[in-house]
Design an enzyme around this catalytic site. Structure first.
Site, PDB file in Angstrom:
ATOM      1  N   GLU A  76      -3.458   7.283  -4.211  1.00  0.00           N
ATOM      2  CA  GLU A  76      -3.385   6.046  -3.437  1.00  0.00           C
ATOM      3  C   GLU A  76      -3.206   4.864  -4.388  1.00  0.00           C
ATOM      4  OE1 GLU A  76      -6.215   4.523   0.058  1.00  0.00           O
ATOM      5  OE2 GLU A  76      -6.952   3.938  -1.916  1.00  0.00           O
TER       6      GLU A  76
ATOM      7  N   TYR B 105       0.863  -1.178   0.000  1.00  0.00           N
ATOM      8  CA  TYR B 105       0.000   0.000   0.000  1.00  0.00           C
ATOM      9  C   TYR B 105       0.897   1.225   0.000  1.00  0.00           C
ATOM     10  CZ  TYR B 105      -3.339   3.499   1.637  1.00  0.00           C
ATOM     11  OH  TYR B 105      -4.133   4.614   1.740  1.00  0.00           O
TER      12      TYR B 105
END
Ligand code: GDP
Ligand code: MN
Length: 382
Positions: free
Chosen positions: A195, A107
């Site tokens: 993101e 992530y």
């Protein structure tokens, strides 16, 4: 302003961030021929602006072009619902992307940390669909890297953050480069957030952005003619998109009282009074200063397109905006649209008397104050 995944990928590619090959389709046939280009083994992904898409059934790995076509056909027109978006969103397009063999999922995100007054990278080796749970249950698994506005990002800091985040040593060199590119993309596009989840390490040792969410600062759009087409296509709510096309400041809310006012402050005050009277507003709509009758008509029309609206509260303080112009717009809208909903109107200020005379002829409910208007609306709906 949120971008769709297929738009986010294009943006990232321009800054050299590696993404799997792919293209966007709005029907099964098109999806099938894109899948053929990539040898059949692809992933079909609904292009909806909501979190939890995979869990909602919006992402599917397929092994043939036929399968890609069939799944796309099933998906288009369907409403996907997730925990993050219980109302759901209708799928209009899919991304057909080259399927990659993933060994592990990381992530990485960059956004502004307001309390530190710095941009911050968040990095974790526990990427994938459960990142929300990781954040809630083991926040220490997410490393934070603040960017010093004087010095920018230094390699040694990134490396330390990658180690702290437990990123596989084979992926660190590529992650370092990706983070530099993401930061350039973030700064130069005036993004408010990027993101990548997952940032995937493939079985052959490459790191690619396998999913991307980007939000751009709409106040900076004037500097980015390259995103003009994106802007038109990115509203989360169809009514907000329609409002943007008409140049109306409109935000969809979840109550049932349509609210129209002039000036953001006055509209906010009206929302508060509606809440105090025990109801919730269905929207926030500012007609702006100096509004003419046809603009008011447009605004009334827009609010009434929202099927959850049960009554309308119009609150105008005439300054530059003339009360009689607003009244004319409201009456015109009611006649043209055949409005049956109760409408409570409060007008004060410039030409308020003429306004009241015009409104009185059209069977509208007058109110002397915002409070009175809000409680009348609440009574009418109850
Ligand atoms: P999200 O649910 O909206 O975040 O959708 P993602 O695009 O992140 O996909 C959800 C999950 O599907 C990812 O976390 C991966 O585990 C898996 N996935 C997506 N694309 C691929 C792919 O090309 N290959 C493999 N093996 N898995 C994928
Ligand atoms: Mn994802």
């Amino acid at each position: 302003m949120k971008l769709h995944e297929y738009q986010s990928r294009e943006l990232l590619e321009r800054f050299g961030v590696p993404v799997p090959g792919g293209d966007v389709a709005d029907n099964g046939q098109e999806a099938k021929s894109i899948a053929e280009r990539f040898g059949g083994a692809v992933v079909v992904k609904a292009q909806v602006l909501m979190g939890g898409r995979g869990k909602a059934g919006g992402v599917k790995l397929v092994s043939s072009a036929e399968e890609a076509g069939v799944f796309t056909q099933e998906l288009i027109g369907k409403t996907l619902k997730s925990i993050q978006n219980p109302q759901g969103m209708v799928v209009e397009r899919v991304l057909v992307a080259e399927r990659i063999d993933i060994e592990s999922e990381f992530y990485v995100a960059v956004l502004l940390d307001r309390s530190e007054q710095k941009d911050v990278f968040m990095i974790s080796a526990r990427g994938g669909m459960d990142i929300e749970e990781v954040a809630a249950e083991s926040p220490e698994a997410i490393a934070k890297l603040h960017v010093d506005p004087k010095w920018g990002l230094c390699d040694y800091e990134i490396r330390a953050a990658l180690v702290q985040a437990n990123i596989d040593s084979r992926a660190r060199g590529q992650m370092l480069q990706i983070i530099h590119k993401l930061y350039r993309a973030y700064r130069e596009s005036d993004a408010t957030m990027i993101e990548i989840n997952p940032c995937a390490l493939t079985t052959d040792g490459k790191v690619v952005a396998a999913d991307a969410k980007i939000a751009l600062d709409e106040n900076a759009l004037f500097r980015h003619s390259e995103y003009a087409a994106v802007a038109d296509d990115s509203a989360e709510d169809p009514l907000e998109a329609e409002a943007a096309r008409r140049g109306i400041a409109y935000v969809k809310l979840d109550g049932d009282v349509g609210v129209i006012g002039n000036g953001a402050g006055l509209v906010m005050l009206t929302l508060d009074e509606v809440a105090r009277a025990g109801r919730k507003a269905a929207n926030f709509l500012d007609v702006g200063g100096g509004a003419q009758a046809d603009r008011v008509r447009d605004c009334v029309e827009l609010v009434l397109m929202d099927k959850s609206v049960k009554a309308l509260l119009i609150n105008i303080f005439g300054g530059i905006t003339r009360g009689d112009e607003v009244a004319k717009g409201v009456v015109e809208a009611i006649h043209q649209l055949g409005v049956k909903l109760p409408i409570v109107v409060r007008v004060e200020g410039t030409n308020a008397e003429q306004a009241k005379a015009i409104l009185a002829e059209a069977n509208l409910i007058p109110a002397g104050s915002v409070q009175e208007a809000a409680s009348k609306v609440a009574e009418l709906i109850a």
